[in-house]
Design a protein around this motif. Structure first.
Motif, PDB file in Angstrom:
ATOM      1  N   MET A 199       0.848  -1.178   0.000  1.00 43.37           N
ATOM      2  CA  MET A 199       0.000   0.000   0.000  1.00 43.37           C
ATOM      3  C   MET A 199       0.888   1.234   0.000  1.00 43.37           C
ATOM      4  O   MET A 199       1.597   1.499   0.955  1.00 43.37           O
ATOM      5  N   GLU A 200       0.850   1.964  -1.075  1.00 39.63           N
ATOM      6  CA  GLU A 200       1.635   3.176  -1.172  1.00 39.63           C
ATOM      7  C   GLU A 200       0.802   4.361  -0.705  1.00 39.63           C
ATOM      8  O   GLU A 200      -0.399   4.417  -0.922  1.00 39.63           O
ATOM      9  N   ILE A 201       1.481   5.294  -0.079  1.00 41.20           N
ATOM     10  CA  ILE A 201       0.818   6.486   0.447  1.00 41.20           C
ATOM     11  C   ILE A 201       1.198   7.682  -0.425  1.00 41.20           C
ATOM     12  O   ILE A 201       2.373   7.902  -0.702  1.00 41.20           O
ATOM     13  N   ASN A 202       0.222   8.464  -0.818  1.00 38.38           N
ATOM     14  CA  ASN A 202       0.452   9.690  -1.572  1.00 38.38           C
ATOM     15  C   ASN A 202       0.596  10.828  -0.563  1.00 38.38           C
ATOM     16  O   ASN A 202      -0.400  11.364  -0.075  1.00 38.38           O
ATOM     17  N   PHE A 203       1.825  11.187  -0.253  1.00 39.31           N
ATOM     18  CA  PHE A 203       2.064  12.205   0.762  1.00 39.31           C
ATOM     19  C   PHE A 203       1.585  13.583   0.321  1.00 39.31           C
ATOM     20  O   PHE A 203       1.247  14.413   1.164  1.00 39.31           O
ATOM     21  N   ILE A 204       1.523  13.814  -0.966  1.00 41.00           N
ATOM     22  CA  ILE A 204       0.990  15.094  -1.454  1.00 41.00           C
ATOM     23  C   ILE A 204      -0.484  15.222  -1.065  1.00 41.00           C
ATOM     24  O   ILE A 204      -0.940  16.293  -0.666  1.00 41.00           O
ATOM     25  N   ALA A 205      -1.225  14.121  -1.157  1.00 38.08           N
ATOM     26  CA  ALA A 205      -2.637  14.136  -0.755  1.00 38.08           C
ATOM     27  C   ALA A 205      -2.765  14.413   0.742  1.00 38.08           C
ATOM     28  O   ALA A 205      -3.665  15.136   1.169  1.00 38.08           O
ATOM     29  N   LEU A 206      -1.868  13.849   1.547  1.00 39.29           N
ATOM     30  CA  LEU A 206      -1.905  14.106   2.987  1.00 39.29           C
ATOM     31  C   LEU A 206      -1.599  15.572   3.278  1.00 39.29           C
ATOM     32  O   LEU A 206      -2.268  16.206   4.105  1.00 39.29           O
ATOM     33  N   LEU A 207      -0.591  16.119   2.609  1.00 38.69           N
ATOM     34  CA  LEU A 207      -0.241  17.532   2.795  1.00 38.69           C
ATOM     35  C   LEU A 207      -1.389  18.430   2.333  1.00 38.69           C
ATOM     36  O   LEU A 207      -1.704  19.430   2.988  1.00 38.69           O
ATOM     37  N   ALA A 208      -2.021  18.054   1.230  1.00 35.48           N
ATOM     38  CA  ALA A 208      -3.148  18.838   0.712  1.00 35.48           C
ATOM     39  C   ALA A 208      -4.357  18.761   1.641  1.00 35.48           C
ATOM     40  O   ALA A 208      -5.048  19.764   1.849  1.00 35.48           O
ATOM     41  N   SER A 209      -4.605  17.594   2.206  1.00 39.87           N
ATOM     42  CA  SER A 209      -5.777  17.467   3.083  1.00 39.87           C
ATOM     43  C   SER A 209      -5.624  18.316   4.339  1.00 39.87           C
ATOM     44  O   SER A 209      -6.615  18.772   4.901  1.00 39.87           O
ATOM     45  N   GLY A 234      -6.639  -4.664  -1.760  1.00 41.77           N
ATOM     46  CA  GLY A 234      -5.741  -3.515  -1.582  1.00 41.77           C
ATOM     47  C   GLY A 234      -6.330  -2.167  -1.934  1.00 41.77           C
ATOM     48  O   GLY A 234      -5.900  -1.151  -1.410  1.00 41.77           O
ATOM     49  N   THR A 235      -7.323  -2.150  -2.797  1.00 45.10           N
ATOM     50  CA  THR A 235      -7.946  -0.867  -3.152  1.00 45.10           C
ATOM     51  C   THR A 235      -9.430  -0.828  -2.789  1.00 45.10           C
ATOM     52  O   THR A 235     -10.139   0.095  -3.196  1.00 45.10           O
ATOM     53  N   ALA A 236      -9.884  -1.787  -2.020  1.00 50.38           N
ATOM     54  CA  ALA A 236     -11.295  -1.810  -1.617  1.00 50.38           C
ATOM     55  C   ALA A 236     -11.615  -0.598  -0.741  1.00 50.38           C
ATOM     56  O   ALA A 236     -10.864  -0.258   0.163  1.00 50.38           O
ATOM     57  N   TYR A 237     -12.704   0.039  -1.036  1.00 46.98           N
ATOM     58  CA  TYR A 237     -13.185   1.195  -0.276  1.00 46.98           C
ATOM     59  C   TYR A 237     -12.180   2.338  -0.240  1.00 46.98           C
ATOM     60  O   TYR A 237     -12.129   3.087   0.724  1.00 46.98           O
ATOM     61  N   ARG A 238     -11.410   2.491  -1.290  1.00 43.96           N
ATOM     62  CA  ARG A 238     -10.463   3.604  -1.389  1.00 43.96           C
ATOM     63  C   ARG A 238     -11.069   4.675  -2.290  1.00 43.96           C
ATOM     64  O   ARG A 238     -10.626   4.897  -3.400  1.00 43.96           O
ATOM     65  N   THR A 239     -12.137   5.298  -1.806  1.00 46.72           N
ATOM     66  CA  THR A 239     -12.813   6.335  -2.579  1.00 46.72           C
ATOM     67  C   THR A 239     -12.994   7.584  -1.731  1.00 46.72           C
ATOM     68  O   THR A 239     -12.965   7.530  -0.491  1.00 46.72           O
ATOM     69  N   PHE A 240     -13.209   8.697  -2.404  1.00 49.27           N
ATOM     70  CA  PHE A 240     -13.492   9.944  -1.703  1.00 49.27           C
ATOM     71  C   PHE A 240     -14.745   9.789  -0.848  1.00 49.27           C
ATOM     72  O   PHE A 240     -14.774  10.200   0.309  1.00 49.27           O
ATOM     73  N   GLY A 298     -11.119  13.448   5.256  1.00 50.19           N
ATOM     74  CA  GLY A 298     -11.237  12.003   5.120  1.00 50.19           C
ATOM     75  C   GLY A 298     -11.416  11.587   3.676  1.00 50.19           C
ATOM     76  O   GLY A 298     -10.823  10.602   3.224  1.00 50.19           O
ATOM     77  N   GLY A 299     -12.206  12.361   2.926  1.00 46.99           N
ATOM     78  CA  GLY A 299     -12.413  12.056   1.515  1.00 46.99           C
ATOM     79  C   GLY A 299     -11.129  12.173   0.716  1.00 46.99           C
ATOM     80  O   GLY A 299     -10.813  11.310  -0.100  1.00 46.99           O
ATOM     81  N   ILE A 300     -10.376  13.227   0.964  1.00 49.56           N
ATOM     82  CA  ILE A 300      -9.115  13.425   0.247  1.00 49.56           C
ATOM     83  C   ILE A 300      -8.121  12.327   0.605  1.00 49.56           C
ATOM     84  O   ILE A 300      -7.477  11.735  -0.268  1.00 49.56           O
ATOM     85  N   ILE A 301      -8.017  12.041   1.884  1.00 50.76           N
ATOM     86  CA  ILE A 301      -7.055  11.031   2.329  1.00 50.76           C
ATOM     87  C   ILE A 301      -7.384   9.661   1.752  1.00 50.76           C
ATOM     88  O   ILE A 301      -6.534   8.962   1.210  1.00 50.76           O
ATOM     89  N   CYS A 302      -8.647   9.253   1.857  1.00 50.97           N
ATOM     90  CA  CYS A 302      -9.023   7.919   1.396  1.00 50.97           C
ATOM     91  C   CYS A 302      -9.039   7.828  -0.124  1.00 50.97           C
ATOM     92  O   CYS A 302      -8.658   6.813  -0.693  1.00 50.97           O
ATOM     93  N   GLY A 303      -9.470   8.887  -0.783  1.00 50.36           N
ATOM     94  CA  GLY A 303      -9.598   8.841  -2.228  1.00 50.36           C
ATOM     95  C   GLY A 303      -8.304   9.025  -2.990  1.00 50.36           C
ATOM     96  O   GLY A 303      -8.151   8.530  -4.100  1.00 50.36           O
ATOM     97  N   PHE A 304      -7.346   9.721  -2.367  1.00 50.50           N
ATOM     98  CA  PHE A 304      -6.151  10.088  -3.117  1.00 50.50           C
ATOM     99  C   PHE A 304      -4.835   9.707  -2.451  1.00 50.50           C
ATOM    100  O   PHE A 304      -3.797   9.746  -3.084  1.00 50.50           O
ATOM    101  N   ALA A 305      -4.865   9.395  -1.162  1.00 51.18           N
ATOM    102  CA  ALA A 305      -3.609   9.040  -0.480  1.00 51.18           C
ATOM    103  C   ALA A 305      -3.327   7.636  -0.750  1.00 51.18           C
ATOM    104  O   ALA A 305      -2.841   6.788  -0.542  1.00 51.18           O
TER     105      ALA A 305
END
Length: 162
Positions: free
Chosen positions: A1-11, A101-107, A155-162
Motif C-alpha cells: 500500500m503506497e501512500i500519496n504524501f501530497i494528498a496528505l499535505l493537501a488534506s 488492496g484498493t477496496a473502499y479507497r474512494t473519496f 477524510g475524503g481526500i485522504i481515502c480517495g487520493f492518499a
C-alpha cells in the motif's frame, strides 16, 4: 500500500480553506465572534503566522489518525508490523492486498468516515469544552459543524487520493 504524501499535505490545508469560508462574516463569522465574545479588533491582535502555522501542523497530525480511520488496509499493514515488514510477510498478506488492496479507497468512503469522526468524536469534544466554558449552543454548533465538514473533506481526500 503506497501512500500519496501530497494528498496528505493537501488534506491538511482543508482546515484553513474551510475555516476561511466557514468563519467568514457572511457565513458564520459574525455570529461566531459574538458567541465567542470576540471583536474584529481583538481577533486581529493574534500572531497570524503562528496561528496558521500551528493550525497546519496540527492538521497534519490529524491526517495521520484519519488515514488509519479511512484506509482500512492500514490495519492489515499493521498486522504484519508495518511497511518495513512487507518483504518478510507471509504470502497470505500479498494475496489479501491483491484482492482487497484498493477496496473502499474512494473519496465518498473517506468522507463518510471523516463525517462520522466529526459527529461522534469532534462534536462531543467541542461540546464538552464549550459547556464548561459556558458557551452557547450556537457557538457549539458553529464550531462542531466546522469540524464535521472539515473532517469529512479531509477524510475524503485522504481515502480517495492518499
Amino acid at each position: 500500500m503506497e501512500i500519496n504524501f501530497i494528498a496528505l499535505l493537501a488534506s491538511a490545508v482543508v482546515t484553513l480553506a474551510v475555516g476561511f469560508i466557514w468563519y467568514h462574516p457572511k457565513v458564520f463569522g459574525t455570529i461566531w465572534m459574538k458567541e465567542a465574545g470576540l471583536t474584529p479588533e481583538s481577533s486581529e491582535k493574534g500572531n497570524m503566522l503562528k496561528i496558521f502555522g500551528l493550525t497546519y501542523l496540527f492538521s497534519l497530525m490529524m491526517t495521520i489518525v484519519l488515514m488509519g480511520l479511512t484506509i482500512h488496509q492500514s490495519g492489515a499493514l499493521g498486522m504484519i508490523g508495518g511497511p518495513p515488514m512487507i518483504e518478510s510477510a507471509k504470502p497470505s498478506f500479498a494475496a489479501f492486498m491483491t484482492d482487497y488492496g484498493t477496496a473502499y479507497r474512494t473519496f465518498k468512503h473517506g468522507a463518510l468516515h471523516g463525517f462520522m469522526s466529526g459527529l461522534f468524536f469532534a462534536f462531543p469534544m467541542v461540546a464538552i469544552n464549550s459547556l464548561f466554558e459556558n458557551k452557547s449552543w450556537k457557538y457549539i454548533f458553529i464550531n462542531a459543524g466546522y469540524w464535521i465538514v472539515t473532517l469529512a473533506l479531509m477524510g475524503g481526500i485522504i481515502c480517495g487520493f492518499a
